[in-house]
Write an enzyme that holds these catalytic residues in place. Structure first.
Site, PDB file in Angstrom:
ATOM      1  N   ARG A   1       0.815  -1.214   0.000  1.00 35.18           N
ATOM      2  CA  ARG A   1       0.000   0.000   0.000  1.00 35.18           C
ATOM      3  C   ARG A   1       0.852   1.269   0.000  1.00 35.18           C
ATOM      4  O   ARG A   1       0.363   2.345  -0.307  1.00 35.18           O
ATOM      5  CB  ARG A   1      -0.926  -0.011   1.213  1.00 35.18           C
ATOM      6  CG  ARG A   1      -1.830  -1.246   1.187  1.00 35.18           C
ATOM      7  CD  ARG A   1      -2.988  -1.089   2.082  1.00 35.18           C
ATOM      8  NE  ARG A   1      -2.763  -1.671   3.397  1.00 35.18           N
ATOM      9  CZ  ARG A   1      -3.680  -1.719   4.341  1.00 35.18           C
ATOM     10  NH1 ARG A   1      -4.865  -1.195   4.124  1.00 35.18           N
ATOM     11  NH2 ARG A   1      -3.420  -2.271   5.494  1.00 35.18           N
TER      12      ARG A   1
ATOM     13  N   CYS B   1       1.226   2.266  15.868  1.00 38.52           N
ATOM     14  CA  CYS B   1       1.087   1.188  16.857  1.00 38.52           C
ATOM     15  C   CYS B   1       1.359   1.728  18.244  1.00 38.52           C
ATOM     16  O   CYS B   1       0.968   1.140  19.226  1.00 38.52           O
ATOM     17  CB  CYS B   1       2.033   0.045  16.537  1.00 38.52           C
ATOM     18  SG  CYS B   1       3.742   0.493  16.792  1.00 38.52           S
TER      19      CYS B   1
HETATM   20  P1  NAD Z   1      -0.988  -5.953   7.690  1.00 31.51           P
HETATM   21  O1  NAD Z   1      -0.780  -7.078   8.625  1.00 31.51           O
HETATM   22  O2  NAD Z   1      -2.277  -5.866   6.979  1.00 31.51           O
HETATM   23  O3  NAD Z   1       0.160  -5.954   6.564  1.00 31.51           O
HETATM   24  C1  NAD Z   1       1.513  -6.060   6.911  1.00 31.51           C
HETATM   25  C2  NAD Z   1       2.215  -6.910   5.867  1.00 31.51           C
HETATM   26  O4  NAD Z   1       1.732  -8.245   5.937  1.00 31.51           O
HETATM   27  C3  NAD Z   1       2.013  -6.415   4.451  1.00 31.51           C
HETATM   28  O5  NAD Z   1       3.257  -6.407   3.813  1.00 31.51           O
HETATM   29  C4  NAD Z   1       1.034  -7.419   3.857  1.00 31.51           C
HETATM   30  O6  NAD Z   1       1.318  -7.675   2.504  1.00 31.51           O
HETATM   31  C5  NAD Z   1       1.255  -8.673   4.660  1.00 31.51           C
HETATM   32  N1  NAD Z   1       0.016  -9.439   4.919  1.00 31.51           N
HETATM   33  C6  NAD Z   1      -1.162  -8.935   5.312  1.00 31.51           C
HETATM   34  N2  NAD Z   1      -2.043  -9.925   5.509  1.00 31.51           N
HETATM   35  C7  NAD Z   1      -1.401 -11.075   5.242  1.00 31.51           C
HETATM   36  C8  NAD Z   1      -1.782 -12.451   5.279  1.00 31.51           C
HETATM   37  N3  NAD Z   1      -3.007 -12.832   5.633  1.00 31.51           N
HETATM   38  N4  NAD Z   1      -0.869 -13.374   4.917  1.00 31.51           N
HETATM   39  C9  NAD Z   1       0.367 -13.005   4.564  1.00 31.51           C
HETATM   40  N5  NAD Z   1       0.779 -11.720   4.512  1.00 31.51           N
HETATM   41  C10 NAD Z   1      -0.084 -10.764   4.853  1.00 31.51           C
HETATM   42  O7  NAD Z   1      -0.701  -4.614   8.540  1.00 31.51           O
HETATM   43  P2  NAD Z   1      -0.967  -3.131   8.094  1.00 31.51           P
HETATM   44  O8  NAD Z   1      -2.431  -2.892   8.052  1.00 31.51           O
HETATM   45  O9  NAD Z   1      -0.145  -2.792   6.927  1.00 31.51           O
HETATM   46  O10 NAD Z   1      -0.342  -2.338   9.345  1.00 31.51           O
HETATM   47  C11 NAD Z   1      -1.093  -1.991  10.480  1.00 31.51           C
HETATM   48  C12 NAD Z   1      -0.835  -2.943  11.610  1.00 31.51           C
HETATM   49  O11 NAD Z   1       0.546  -2.969  11.920  1.00 31.51           O
HETATM   50  C13 NAD Z   1      -1.536  -2.527  12.895  1.00 31.51           C
HETATM   51  O12 NAD Z   1      -2.100  -3.659  13.496  1.00 31.51           O
HETATM   52  C14 NAD Z   1      -0.414  -1.963  13.750  1.00 31.51           C
HETATM   53  O13 NAD Z   1      -0.611  -2.028  15.143  1.00 31.51           O
HETATM   54  C15 NAD Z   1       0.710  -2.847  13.333  1.00 31.51           C
HETATM   55  N6  NAD Z   1       1.992  -2.251  13.650  1.00 31.51           N
HETATM   56  C16 NAD Z   1       2.664  -2.753  14.720  1.00 31.51           C
HETATM   57  C17 NAD Z   1       3.863  -2.191  15.093  1.00 31.51           C
HETATM   58  C18 NAD Z   1       4.610  -2.730  16.272  1.00 31.51           C
HETATM   59  O14 NAD Z   1       5.793  -2.472  16.381  1.00 31.51           O
HETATM   60  N7  NAD Z   1       3.967  -3.475  17.148  1.00 31.51           N
HETATM   61  C19 NAD Z   1       4.393  -1.112  14.366  1.00 31.51           C
HETATM   62  C20 NAD Z   1       3.670  -0.635  13.265  1.00 31.51           C
HETATM   63  C21 NAD Z   1       2.464  -1.220  12.910  1.00 31.51           C
END
Ligand code: NAD
Length: 530
Positions: free
Chosen positions: A193, A298
């Site tokens: 995205r 986050c």
């Molecule tokens: P997301 O999980 O939707 O996507 C993250 C990555 O995972 C992307 O590259 C995506 O392609 C991949 N992905 C998504 N769903 C998948 C699946 N089912 N199987 C395999 N790969 C998959 O996350 P997002 O919406 O991009 O980011 C927001 C989330 O990230 C929030 O929950 C936030 O809290 C978390 N976050 C956590 C931290 C931390 O350090 N704890 C930091 C930043 C963001």
């Protein structure tokens, strides 16, 4: 106009159909499907991300494995020179990276610069790699006669990173600078995205002199992540994102394929507001932490527990939230940009609607916010929900939008109990002017409360702020997390834990006997090492 070494405009890297990085060249994918990247303030398609076929991703992994053979032998001092140059190039190109973040992610330009800056700090820390690697080994000489033991850290090989949308620069920079400096080669999968910032940052690393194949990229969504989990060359996976993907990656990459995994996931951070706190400073911090980046951090603070008379401050908080201006991130004076997608907006507004049905009061309602000139933007205005309680959807779920839930408590003990029973474990904060209160909080928070299913083989902690609403640690410390916010091998990001994650210990026990040069008779009994 900036051009690459072969004369192509640099901006073409993040326009149209994106290419992938292989051996320091940007290659066109033979993909048949592309994922459109939208500007969340306008819905304009700014570029498209290929869903790379397996054959291309396999070629990427082969290249990374090949590059590892010489990169691991490259001296630490030579690697360090590349990182020193890289930090300079990031500084020089900070504004261009920030503009890409605003265009694809939506956050304000000032916030986007902060995103780059926090990543840059990790790069600067990684420049100290000779000392970081040196500190992580141990030696003991003369343990017994002529016997020495030493241990040192070696790279793992090819490692990979999977990134979320909310910090397009900072989170990739949590990963590959440390991994590369430890001697690994790296495969980056940016968020589909927000790929622009990561693309430019990769080009800057090539410009810094990184040898071909040390940093490659793959593009796509779930299939691409599954490739990373399964590929035989990849030894470790760094993940930051939501729980669905994070737990899946841990199960598949670590559970099924034996890889090392660090997975930082969702959050719902609580802040405790004591009546003795500095009122104005606290309210300013709450507003910034709840509504900044449209709540898509986050380490945002979406829950405020107001203790005793502190609840009387809520009307002032309301006024400050009302004063925030929603708009596209590139416009000066804008405080709250759009959320990432129409689906995210719909989800957030659905939770707000349900909170009313569950008996909460909507003190400020950000649903149906429109911005003149940007009617198609995914805007949700700052929202304050009062009277939230555990068990309610708005309290339990990670909303990831500009929504602040207030909870009231009579005592500090009651407030600490609420934080400790929160299923998430990313961070928390207290606002107080009383040192004893702060110390009690710091000591009792999380005590004995970690859920067993998230404790498996892990030693993790979480982040605590005292009069600091978003306590994201600087890179000489690690970015910790626990409970439902972290799963994996126990190593957090950057700091000492980051170096540990990307390296393995080798321990050498050596006996060089003084008289050995002339000794010819073999020892057949079990050596006692005396
Ligand atoms: P997301 O999980 O939707 O996507 C993250 C990555 O995972 C992307 O590259 C995506 O392609 C991949 N992905 C998504 N769903 C998948 C699946 N089912 N199987 C395999 N790969 C998959 O996350 P997002 O919406 O991009 O980011 C927001 C989330 O990230 C929030 O929950 C936030 O809290 C978390 N976050 C956590 C931290 C931390 O350090 N704890 C930091 C930043 C963001």
């Amino acid at each position: 106009m900036l051009r690459l070494s072969h004369g192509v405009r640099r901006a073409s890297l993040y326009e149209g159909r994106l290419k992938y990085l292989l051996n320091n060249e940007w290659k066109e994918s033979a993909a048949t499907e592309y994922i459109p990247v939208h500007n969340p303030a306008t819905q304009e398609v700014v570029c498209e991300v290929p869903k790379m076929p397996l054959s291309e991703m396999n070629a990427v992994a082969e290249s990374s494995a090949e590059a590892y053979k010489s990169w691991r032998e490259t001296s630490i001092l030579s690697r360090q020179q590349i990182m020193l140059k890289y930090q300079q190039l990031i500084k020089e190109n900070k504004t261009e990276v920030a503009k890409l973040i605003t265009r694809e992610q939506g956050k304000t330009l000032a916030d986007a610069e902060g995103d780059v800056h926090r990543g840059l700090q990790v790069v600067e820390h990684a420049c100290g790699i000779p000392s970081l690697m040196q500190l992580k080994g141990e030696t003991l000489q003369g343990l017994s006669k002529d016997l020495d033991i030493k241990s040192y850290r070696e790279p793992l090989g090819v490692v990979a990173g999977v990134c979320p949308f909310n910090f397009p620069a900072m989170i990739p920079l949590w990963m590959y600078p440390v991994a590369l400096m430890c001697g690994n080669t790296f495969i980056m999968k940016p968020s589909e995205r927000v790929p622009g910032a990561s693309t430019l940052l990769s080009q800057l690393l090539i410009d810094s002199g990184l040898p071909a194949g040390c940093l490659n990229t793959v593009h796509g969504s779930h299939d691409c992540v599954n490739f990373i989990c399964d590929n035989e060359h990849i030894r470790a996976v760094s993940f930051v994102g939501g729980n669905g993907a994070g737990e899946h990656i841990n199960n598949r990459a670590a559970g099924s394929n034996g890889k090392r995994v660090q997975s930082n996931m969702g959050a719902k951070n609580h802040g405790i507001i004591m009546p003795d706190a500095n009122k104005n400073a606290t309210l300013n911090q709450l507003v910034g932490a709840a509504f900044g980046a449209a709540g898509q951090r986050c380490m945002a603070l979406p829950v405020g527990i107001f203790v005793g008379e502190a609840r009387e401050w809520i009307p002032d908080l309301l006024q400050m939230a009302k004063d925030l201006k929603c708009g596209p991130g590139h416009e000066p004076g804008c405080d709250v940009g759009p959320v990432i997608s129409p689906q995210a907006k719909e989800y957030i507004e659905g939770v707000i609607t349900q909170s009313v049905a569950e008996g909460c009061h909507l003190l400020l309602d950000g649903r149906n916010t429109t911005v003149p000139g940007y009617e198609k933007g995914n805007f949700v205005g700052p929202t304050i929900i009062t009277g939230c309680k555990p068990g309610m959807r708005a309290y339990e779920e990670e909303i990831f939008g500009p929504v602040f839930c207030t909870v009231e408590a009579e005592t500090l003990d009651e407030a600490i109990a609420l934080v400790n029973s929160n299923q998430w474990g990313n961070g928390t904060a207290i606002f107080t002017n009383n040192g004893a209160t702060a110390r009690k909080f710091q000591h009792e928070i999380q005590a004995g409360q970690v859920r067993m299913e998230y404790l498996y083989l892990r030693i993790t902690f979480f982040k605590v702020g005292i009069n600091v609403p978003i306590p994201v640690p600087l890179p000489m410390f690690s970015f910790t997390g626990n409970k439902k916010s972290y799963v994996g091998s126990g190593h957090n990001f950057y700091g000492k834990a980051g170096v540990h994650f990307y390296t393995q210990l080798k321990t050498i026990t050596e006996l060089w006997r003084a008289e050995d040069a002339t000794e010819l008779k073999a020892e057949v009994a079990m050596p006692t090492m005396k």
